[in-house]
Design a protein around this motif. Sequence first.
Motif, mmCIF file in Angstrom:
data_model
loop_
_atom_site.group_PDB
_atom_site.id
_atom_site.type_symbol
_atom_site.label_atom_id
_atom_site.label_comp_id
_atom_site.label_asym_id
_atom_site.label_seq_id
_atom_site.Cartn_x
_atom_site.Cartn_y
_atom_site.Cartn_z
ATOM 1 N N GLN A 1 0.846 -1.188 0.000
ATOM 2 C CA GLN A 1 0.000 0.000 0.000
ATOM 3 C C GLN A 1 0.886 1.244 0.000
ATOM 4 N N VAL A 2 0.612 2.138 -0.939
ATOM 5 C CA VAL A 2 1.352 3.403 -1.039
ATOM 6 C C VAL A 2 0.368 4.535 -0.833
ATOM 7 N N GLN A 3 0.683 5.409 0.061
ATOM 8 C CA GLN A 3 -0.155 6.588 0.286
ATOM 9 C C GLN A 3 0.550 7.811 -0.270
ATOM 10 N N LEU A 4 -0.226 8.643 -0.966
ATOM 11 C CA LEU A 4 0.318 9.805 -1.652
ATOM 12 C C LEU A 4 -0.439 11.049 -1.222
ATOM 13 N N VAL A 5 0.297 12.118 -0.972
ATOM 14 C CA VAL A 5 -0.322 13.382 -0.609
ATOM 15 C C VAL A 5 0.347 14.483 -1.416
ATOM 16 N N GLU A 6 -0.462 15.179 -2.234
ATOM 17 C CA GLU A 6 0.059 16.296 -3.022
ATOM 18 C C GLU A 6 -0.147 17.608 -2.289
ATOM 19 N N SER A 7 0.704 18.567 -2.601
ATOM 20 C CA SER A 7 0.540 19.922 -2.092
ATOM 21 C C SER A 7 1.249 20.881 -3.040
ATOM 22 N N GLY A 8 0.984 22.166 -2.852
ATOM 23 C CA GLY A 8 1.686 23.179 -3.623
ATOM 24 C C GLY A 8 0.902 23.840 -4.731
ATOM 25 N N GLY A 9 -0.316 23.383 -4.965
ATOM 26 C CA GLY A 9 -1.118 24.019 -5.996
ATOM 27 C C GLY A 9 -1.556 25.412 -5.584
ATOM 28 N N GLY A 10 -2.152 26.118 -6.534
ATOM 29 C CA GLY A 10 -2.641 27.453 -6.239
ATOM 30 C C GLY A 10 -2.945 28.230 -7.493
ATOM 31 N N LEU A 11 -3.122 29.530 -7.290
ATOM 32 C CA LEU A 11 -3.427 30.445 -8.391
ATOM 33 C C LEU A 11 -2.176 31.248 -8.714
ATOM 34 N N VAL A 12 -1.830 31.293 -9.982
ATOM 35 C CA VAL A 12 -0.644 32.019 -10.407
ATOM 36 C C VAL A 12 -0.916 32.684 -11.751
ATOM 37 N N GLN A 13 -0.254 33.777 -12.012
ATOM 38 C CA GLN A 13 -0.418 34.459 -13.300
ATOM 39 C C GLN A 13 0.430 33.754 -14.365
ATOM 40 N N ALA A 14 0.011 33.910 -15.601
ATOM 41 C CA ALA A 14 0.776 33.355 -16.716
ATOM 42 C C ALA A 14 2.216 33.848 -16.645
ATOM 43 N N GLY A 15 3.134 32.933 -16.892
ATOM 44 C CA GLY A 15 4.545 33.244 -16.785
ATOM 45 C C GLY A 15 5.147 32.967 -15.421
ATOM 46 N N GLY A 16 4.293 32.710 -14.459
ATOM 47 C CA GLY A 16 4.763 32.447 -13.106
ATOM 48 C C GLY A 16 5.177 31.002 -12.899
ATOM 49 N N SER A 17 5.503 30.682 -11.657
ATOM 50 C CA SER A 17 6.008 29.355 -11.307
ATOM 51 C C SER A 17 5.283 28.808 -10.086
ATOM 52 N N LEU A 18 5.231 27.491 -10.023
ATOM 53 C CA LEU A 18 4.739 26.772 -8.853
ATOM 54 C C LEU A 18 5.579 25.518 -8.685
ATOM 55 N N ARG A 19 5.704 25.074 -7.452
ATOM 56 C CA ARG A 19 6.345 23.786 -7.205
ATOM 57 C C ARG A 19 5.365 22.887 -6.468
ATOM 58 N N LEU A 20 5.024 21.797 -7.091
ATOM 59 C CA LEU A 20 4.161 20.805 -6.473
ATOM 60 C C LEU A 20 5.008 19.776 -5.747
ATOM 61 N N SER A 21 4.461 19.265 -4.661
ATOM 62 C CA SER A 21 5.132 18.220 -3.897
ATOM 63 C C SER A 21 4.222 17.017 -3.768
ATOM 64 N N CYS A 22 4.832 15.857 -3.776
ATOM 65 C CA CYS A 22 4.100 14.607 -3.585
ATOM 66 C C CYS A 22 4.869 13.791 -2.554
ATOM 67 N N THR A 23 4.267 13.618 -1.410
ATOM 68 C CA THR A 23 4.887 12.802 -0.365
ATOM 69 C C THR A 23 4.333 11.395 -0.471
ATOM 70 N N ALA A 24 5.244 10.448 -0.599
ATOM 71 C CA ALA A 24 4.835 9.066 -0.832
ATOM 72 C C ALA A 24 5.411 8.158 0.248
ATOM 73 N N SER A 25 4.579 7.243 0.747
ATOM 74 C CA SER A 25 5.066 6.239 1.687
ATOM 75 C C SER A 25 5.653 5.092 0.871
ATOM 76 N N GLY A 26 6.908 4.755 1.069
ATOM 77 C CA GLY A 26 7.527 3.677 0.315
ATOM 78 C C GLY A 26 8.193 4.158 -0.958
ATOM 79 N N ARG A 27 9.029 3.320 -1.545
ATOM 80 C CA ARG A 27 9.793 3.674 -2.735
ATOM 81 C C ARG A 27 9.065 3.161 -3.977
ATOM 82 N N SER A 28 8.844 4.037 -4.949
ATOM 83 C CA SER A 28 8.125 3.633 -6.150
ATOM 84 C C SER A 28 8.418 4.624 -7.275
ATOM 85 N N VAL A 29 8.104 4.213 -8.481
ATOM 86 C CA VAL A 29 8.114 5.146 -9.605
ATOM 87 C C VAL A 29 6.955 6.115 -9.390
#
Length: 120
Positions: free
Chosen positions: A1-29
């Motif tokens: 069983q692998v549990q995944l939690v994403e974060s980092g989304g939001g509202l940004v203007q065109a040309g801007g940047s965001l960094r998304l994160s995914c925390t995963a239990s265990g090693r996987s692709v």
Amino acid sequence: QVQLVESGGGLVQAGGSLRLSCTASGRSVIGWFRQAPGLERDFVAAISMRGASTDYADSAKGRFTISRDNAKNTVYLQMNNLKPEDTAVYYCAAKILPGLERDRAPYGYWGQGTQVTVSS
């Protein structure tokens, strides 16, 4: 069983940047996918278990970078020069067997998604 939690989304203007994160239990692709309203869930990027190999959709090449910090059990998706057409819910997904895949089917575990909205 692998549990995944994403974060980092939001509202940004065109040309801007965001960094998304995914925390995963265990090693996987880990793969990142995105789904805009009314459209299918599409592949964005994937990274191998050790981070040595990556793959990108054409729409992501040159703008997005996938990376991972296995000490923190976290995979990142750095998104630069964002465009309104990048607006979607972004999901990370895990597959236990090695090998990068662009199809959704091999990924047996999915996070809940994080909304990315790019305004023009």
